[in-house]
Design a protein around this motif. Structure first.
Motif, short mmCIF file in Angstrom:
data_model
loop_
_atom_site.label_atom_id
_atom_site.label_comp_id
_atom_site.label_asym_id
_atom_site.label_seq_id
_atom_site.Cartn_x
_atom_site.Cartn_y
_atom_site.Cartn_z
N THR A 190 13.76 -3.27 1.37
CA THR A 190 13.95 -2.40 2.53
C THR A 190 15.34 -1.76 2.57
N VAL A 191 15.36 -0.49 2.91
CA VAL A 191 16.62 0.21 3.14
C VAL A 191 16.69 0.53 4.63
N SER A 214 -1.29 -5.84 3.11
CA SER A 214 -1.39 -4.76 4.09
C SER A 214 -1.76 -5.36 5.44
N ARG A 215 -1.57 -4.56 6.50
CA ARG A 215 -2.09 -4.99 7.80
C ARG A 215 -3.61 -4.83 7.82
N GLN A 226 16.42 -1.09 -4.23
CA GLN A 226 16.68 -0.08 -3.19
C GLN A 226 16.99 1.29 -3.77
N THR A 257 0.83 -1.21 0.00
CA THR A 257 0.00 0.00 0.00
C THR A 257 0.86 1.26 0.00
N GLY A 258 2.17 1.10 0.22
CA GLY A 258 3.06 2.26 0.31
C GLY A 258 3.54 2.70 -1.07
N LYS A 259 4.41 3.69 -1.06
CA LYS A 259 4.84 4.33 -2.30
C LYS A 259 5.59 3.36 -3.22
N GLU A 260 6.62 2.71 -2.68
CA GLU A 260 7.46 1.84 -3.51
C GLU A 260 6.68 0.58 -3.94
N HIS A 267 10.36 5.61 -5.97
CA HIS A 267 8.97 5.31 -6.37
C HIS A 267 8.49 6.28 -7.45
N ALA A 291 9.82 -1.45 10.64
CA ALA A 291 8.86 -2.56 10.65
C ALA A 291 9.46 -3.84 10.07
N LYS A 338 -7.52 -1.40 3.21
CA LYS A 338 -6.52 -0.44 2.68
C LYS A 338 -5.82 -1.06 1.47
N ILE A 355 15.86 2.58 -6.65
CA ILE A 355 14.85 3.09 -7.58
C ILE A 355 13.79 3.87 -6.81
N VAL A 363 8.49 -2.45 3.28
CA VAL A 363 8.05 -1.78 4.52
C VAL A 363 9.20 -0.91 5.04
N PRO A 364 8.88 0.09 5.86
CA PRO A 364 9.96 0.89 6.46
C PRO A 364 10.84 -0.01 7.33
N1 LIG Z 1 9.83 5.30 -1.47
C1 LIG Z 1 10.86 5.08 -2.26
O1 LIG Z 1 11.08 5.80 -3.26
C2 LIG Z 1 11.80 3.93 -1.96
C3 LIG Z 1 12.82 3.65 -2.87
C4 LIG Z 1 13.65 2.55 -2.64
C5 LIG Z 1 13.49 1.79 -1.49
N2 LIG Z 1 12.52 2.12 -0.60
C6 LIG Z 1 12.37 1.30 0.61
O2 LIG Z 1 11.19 0.53 0.47
C7 LIG Z 1 10.55 0.43 1.74
C8 LIG Z 1 9.14 0.99 1.62
O3 LIG Z 1 9.21 2.36 1.29
P1 LIG Z 1 7.89 3.23 1.11
O4 LIG Z 1 8.33 4.59 0.78
O5 LIG Z 1 6.95 2.52 0.22
O6 LIG Z 1 7.34 3.17 2.61
P2 LIG Z 1 5.93 3.66 3.20
O7 LIG Z 1 5.08 4.16 2.09
O8 LIG Z 1 6.23 4.56 4.34
O9 LIG Z 1 5.38 2.30 3.85
C9 LIG Z 1 5.07 1.15 3.09
C10 LIG Z 1 4.03 0.33 3.84
O10 LIG Z 1 4.62 -0.31 4.97
C11 LIG Z 1 3.57 -0.63 5.87
N3 LIG Z 1 3.99 -0.32 7.24
C12 LIG Z 1 4.28 0.89 7.76
N4 LIG Z 1 4.58 0.77 9.08
C13 LIG Z 1 4.47 -0.53 9.37
C14 LIG Z 1 4.62 -1.29 10.57
N5 LIG Z 1 5.01 -0.72 11.72
N6 LIG Z 1 4.43 -2.64 10.51
C15 LIG Z 1 4.06 -3.24 9.34
N7 LIG Z 1 3.88 -2.57 8.19
C16 LIG Z 1 4.09 -1.24 8.19
C17 LIG Z 1 2.36 0.22 5.51
O11 LIG Z 1 1.36 -0.66 5.00
P3 LIG Z 1 -0.03 -0.96 5.75
O12 LIG Z 1 -0.33 0.19 6.66
O13 LIG Z 1 -0.99 -1.05 4.61
O14 LIG Z 1 0.18 -2.27 6.45
C18 LIG Z 1 2.89 1.13 4.42
O15 LIG Z 1 1.92 1.45 3.44
C19 LIG Z 1 11.41 1.19 2.74
O16 LIG Z 1 12.26 0.31 3.41
C20 LIG Z 1 12.19 2.15 1.86
O17 LIG Z 1 13.42 2.53 2.42
C21 LIG Z 1 11.66 3.16 -0.83
#
Ligand SMILES: NC(=O)c1ccc[n+]([C@@H]2O[C@H](COP(=O)([O-])OP(=O)(O)OC[C@H]3O[C@@H](n4cnc5c(N)ncnc54)[C@H](OP(=O)(O)O)[C@@H]3O)[C@@H](O)[C@H]2O)c1
Length: 227
Positions: A107-108, A40-41, A145, A18-21, A149, A86, A45, A147, A82-83
């Motif tokens: 995950t990063v 998702s949890r 990692q 459900t998150g950005k990536e 979103h 988590a 959602k 790329i 996930v962050p």
């Molecule tokens: N964003 C980027 O551009 C990007 C690029 C490369 C790598 N990454 C890595 O990819 C991962 C996800 O990034 P993101 O930007 O997509 O993150 P995000 O949007 O902040 O979170 C992704 C999803 O993780 C779930 N989540 C959040 N807190 C949680 C918890 N405490 N326990 C279980 N699930 C939880 C949530 O889903 P639900 O609430 O639906 O369960 C949320 O929608 C990170 O590790 C980030 O470093 C991101």
């Protein structure tokens, strides 16, 4: 594990999809014809995110929302977005559902607020932590990692390569095939110990974004023929 021995991949679960990536990867793989389970949890959602992706694509896609454990159980391959905060709990939850499967860890290990500083965990990387938690019955592969979103939720070519590393070569090959399906170029970046570089690079790119006033800097491997 050999690449041939792995069952054909038709269904991909994205935990935290459900998150950005996760949504960006879901969009690209769904357009490539995979059945995507957004995890998702909260299943409602997840369903909303699935509908958002279908709406954006403006074409019929096979994307559905699901509770994280159910998505992992039903999928041929599991992707975790996930962050880092988590990550441990999520991997622990996944243990019974991913045995015999490839787990793509996106995950990063960012530690806010200093996300542009490389701060690797004691195990070396998030991928190595994941492998230790999931055990030898699951094959952890690090990918995507670097790329942003921002690149994924549209159909334009992406000027950033994907480094793929993990302890099992056949699993890396499987993930390189999935990278190709997103329209990106992937490179076999070697064993899981190399995840420190792949994950650490993200903080370098975040710093470059800030210092140069851009949204999504990336990396390219040069000196190797493409194609
Ligand atoms: N964003 C980027 O551009 C990007 C690029 C490369 C790598 N990454 C890595 O990819 C991962 C996800 O990034 P993101 O930007 O997509 O993150 P995000 O949007 O902040 O979170 C992704 C999803 O993780 C779930 N989540 C959040 N807190 C949680 C918890 N405490 N326990 C279980 N699930 C939880 C949530 O889903 P639900 O609430 O639906 O369960 C949320 O929608 C990170 O590790 C980030 O470093 C991101």
């Amino acid at each position: 594990m050999t690449e041939e021995a792995y069952p054909p991949i038709t269904t991909i679960a994205i935990i935290g999809g459900t998150g950005k990536e996760g949504k960006g990867l879901a969009y690209r793989w769904a357009k490539a014809g995979y059945h995507i389970l957004i995890g998702s949890r909260q299943p409602e959602k997840a369903q909303a995110a699935a509908e958002e992706i279908c709406l954006l694509a403006q074409e019929p896609l096979h994307v559905e929302g699901s509770h994280n454990p159910e998505a992992a159980e039903r999928a041929d391959l599991v992707v975790v977005t996930v962050p880092y905060a988590a990550h441990r709990d999520t991997m622990t939850m996944l243990v019974p559902y991913v045995q015999g499967k490839v787990v793509v860890d996106v995950t990063v290990p960012l530690v806010p607020p200093k996300v542009s500083r490389v701060q690797m965990p004691q195990a070396g990387s998030a991928a190595q932590e994941a492998q230790a938690i999931l055990g030898e019955g699951a094959w952890v592969v690090d990918a995507f990692q670097n790329i942003s979103h921002e690149h994924l939720l549209h159909d334009e070519p992406v000027e950033c390569d994907v480094l793929v590393c993990g302890g099992n070569k056949a699993a890396r090959e499987i993930v390189l095939g999935l990278v190709e399906k997103t329209g990106l170029v992937g490179w076999d970046a070697g064993p899981i110990e190399n995840a420190v570089v792949v994950e650490g690079l993200t903080s370098v790119l975040i710093g470059i974004n800030k210092r140069y006033g851009v949204q999504s800097s990336g990396i390219r491997i040069t000196g190797v023929p493409r194609g």
